[in-house]
Design a protein around this motif. Structure first.
Motif, PDB file in Angstrom:
ATOM      1  N   VAL A 164       6.684  29.545  48.290  1.00 24.89           N
ATOM      2  CA  VAL A 164       7.746  30.539  48.223  1.00 24.89           C
ATOM      3  C   VAL A 164       7.667  31.202  46.855  1.00 24.89           C
ATOM      4  O   VAL A 164       7.782  30.534  45.826  1.00 24.89           O
ATOM      5  N   LYS A 165       7.437  32.516  46.868  1.00 24.25           N
ATOM      6  CA  LYS A 165       7.290  33.241  45.607  1.00 24.25           C
ATOM      7  C   LYS A 165       8.541  34.022  45.281  1.00 24.25           C
ATOM      8  O   LYS A 165       9.227  34.511  46.173  1.00 24.25           O
ATOM      9  N   ALA A 166       8.795  34.176  43.997  1.00 24.21           N
ATOM     10  CA  ALA A 166       9.940  35.007  43.571  1.00 24.21           C
ATOM     11  C   ALA A 166       9.614  36.456  43.844  1.00 24.21           C
ATOM     12  O   ALA A 166       8.487  36.896  43.612  1.00 24.21           O
ATOM     13  N   ALA A 167      10.593  37.194  44.348  1.00 19.84           N
ATOM     14  CA  ALA A 167      10.352  38.602  44.678  1.00 19.84           C
ATOM     15  C   ALA A 167      10.435  39.463  43.447  1.00 19.84           C
ATOM     16  O   ALA A 167      11.065  39.135  42.478  1.00 19.84           O
TER      17      ALA A 167
END
Length: 112
Positions: A109-112
């Motif tokens: 899960v990557k930070a937007a």
């Protein structure tokens, strides 16, 4: 008339699904096997005429008719590699399974 309901056997092994149908009196030119999206369709027509003369009796037997059967391809079936063989009145349709399976893995899960 005839074969409105095409009776089939469906088998599965680790490599493929196999659909077998007995079609006595049918020629390979009268059979059509197609794949449309995720549906496998087997259709055709049986044409057979038999006449017998016996003493004073005349017998006419006609057995004919169109038939069609549709199958929803299961998940993991490779519709692009379907093969059909017809020999001695038996149609065998082979639907290979895709070799690639989605591996279970964690998705980052990557930070937007």
């Amino acid at each position: 008339a005839g074969f409105a309901n095409l009776a089939v056997d469906v088998a599965e092994d680790e490599k493929a699904y196999t659909i077998t149908a007995e079609l006595p009196g049918v020629s390979e030119n009268d059979i059509e096997v197609s794949v449309d999206d995720d549906m496998l369709v087997i259709k055709g027509e049986k044409r057979q005429e038999k006449n017998e003369h016996e003493k004073n009796r005349y017998l006419s037997e006609r057995c004919y008719g169109a038939f069609q059967r549709m199958f929803s391809l299961p998940r993991g079936a490779d519709g692009n590699k379907v093969e059909a063989r017809f020999q001695n009145g038996v149609l065998v349709v082979t639907v290979p399974k895709t070799a690639q399976k989605t591996q279970a893995r964690r998705v980052e899960v990557k930070a937007a």
